[in-house]
Design an enzyme around this catalytic site. Structure first.
Site: not given
Ligand code: FAS
Ligand code: PHB
Length: 389
Positions: A72, A200, A292, A296, A384
């Protein structure tokens, strides 16, 4: 029985460390209180940093990840009825790999069996001894007998609820914790994901996350109160709530189906310091837990393993203790950067019980600035995809 490194826990931490040691010719035995099927039944993480994917390759267990995983290049932040893409690859030159922790665990177990690694499942009441002295060992019960395993080192890879951290004298340990006043209600369902990348979502009703395990298997989460009960959440109720938290363009095309896994996970930030006590090393969730939201947890386990394996290999090949002596400080530096990132993502994206309209406006202002600023988006993207080891 004797080995060089006794590893407590056959999750991602223990399996990855065990494989690297085996590949380096360093004898090790993994012990787990559970059986193989139970370990493989747990549904957990879904996003691998490049560092974690690289560790799987280094272990020689990355083939199926490259064949079936989904690289991704970005993800979306959704708020105020719209979604905004964070271009991970454009901003950092890195991407993430969407590949379920269950699959990663299976691949590592498969590799361990293929390379003759010894794992003792259903090993009960594992107890480490003398790890502050010269002759560390552990005992465990299996088939009604008590067994002893002598070793040079013990790797505590037994997760948050394991025995390793609890075996350390409390006065030798300092812990830091933030328990969040909500959880994630998650489902797995065999339908195509609503989007080809993760979403998100910040919404006044609460956080939502649209993830996946493949192009035909979706993983969805909605923030929920900790008092919620799974049985009160039919699939229909879950999908209705998920739609209400997503921008209309996604809500209208959400494909639904019967979930085959449904669970509620609490969210906490937790760090135990230090991560070494003589011959005992804490690794992964045994030493730290992150919410979550930043994807990580599993990835921190991989970087812990990188630091510990480097130290162990140096000990056995160069007779130097420098790497082992530096393990805790090196690991904790990266742990705290991930704890901060996960905390910031959780704070920005979730509705807190004492939040009001002002707090929602502040979150939306922060998100507006973030998606409109190359500098802010780059900072988010760097964290990220994973900071360097
Ligand atoms: P694990 O907990 O995976 O493994 C520990 C192993 O030790 C287990 O096999 C257990 O059976 C064994 N064990 C425990 N106590 C023992 C004892 N006393 N004696 C012997 N063996 C013992 N991370 C993400 O990045 N994204 C996510 O979405 C995400 N979702 C999660 C959801 C849940 C419900 C949980 C609990 C965690 C989630 N995580 C997520 C974090 C998770 O992926 C962990 O970071 C990852 O499992 C860490 O791996 P290990 O350190 O190997 O610990
Ligand atoms: C998941 O797919 O389970 C997942 C992905 C990203 C997260 C958390 C969970 O941040």
């Amino acid at each position: 029985m004797r080995t060089k490194v006794a590893i407590i826990g056959s999750g991602p931490s223990g399996l990855l460390l065990g494989q690297l040691l085996t590949n380096a010719g360093i004898d090790n035995i993994i012990l787990d209180r559970a059986g193989k099927d139970y370990i493989l039944s747990r549904v957990r993480a879904g996003v691998l940093e490049e560092g974690t994917a690289g560790m799987l390759d280094f272990a020689g267990a990355g083939a199926r990840m490259h064949a079936e995983g989904l690289p991704h290049d970005g993800f979306s932040l959704a708020f105020k009825g719209r979604d905004h893409r964070i271009d991970l690859f454009g901003l950092t030159g890195k991407r993430v790999m969407v590949y379920g922790q269950t699959e990663l665990t299976y691949d590592l177990m498969d590799k361990r069996e293929a390379t003759g690694g010894k794992t003792i499942f259903d090993a009960l009441n594992i107890t480490p001894y003398d790890f502050s002295g010269d002759s560390p060992y552990l005992t465990y019960e299996k088939d009604g007998l008590t067994h002893r395993l002598d070793c040079d080192f013990i790797a505590g890879c037994d997760g948050y609820h394991g025995i390793s951290r609890r075996s350390v004298p409390q006065q030798a340990l300092k812990t830091f914790e933030r328990v969040y006043p909500f959880g994630w209600l998650g489902i797995l369902v065999d339908v195509p994901p609503v989007s080809h990348e993760l979403i998100y979502a910040n919404h006044p009703r609460g956080f939502a996350l649209c993830s996946m395990r493949s192009e035909t298997r979706s993983r969805y989460y909605i923030q929920c109160d900790l008092a919620e009960k799974i049985n009160d959440w039919s699939d229909e109720r879950f999908y209705d709530e998920l739609r209400r938290r997503l921008p209309r363009n996604h809500a209208e095309v959400l494909v639904v189906g019967p979930s085959f896994e449904k669970s509620i996970a609490p969210l906490r930030s937790f760090v135990a310091e230090p991560m070494r006590f003589g011959a005992l090393f804490l690794v992964g969730d045994a030493a730290h837990i992150v919410p979550p939201t930043g994807a990580k947890g599993l990835n921190l386990a991989a970087s812990d393993v990188h630091y510990l394996f480097s130290g162990l290999a140096e000990h056995y090949t160069e007779h130097s203790s420098a790497g082992l002596d530096a393990y805790s400080s090196r690991a904790l530096k990266r742990v705290w950067s991930a704890v901060r990132f996960s905390w910031s993502m959780t704070t920005m994206m979730h509705r807190f019980p004492d939040s009001g309209e002002f707090d929602q406006k502040i979150q939306e202002a922060e998100l507006d600035y973030l998606v409109g600023s190359v500098a802010a988006s780059s900072a988010l993207a760097e964290n990220y995809v994973g900071l360097p080891y």
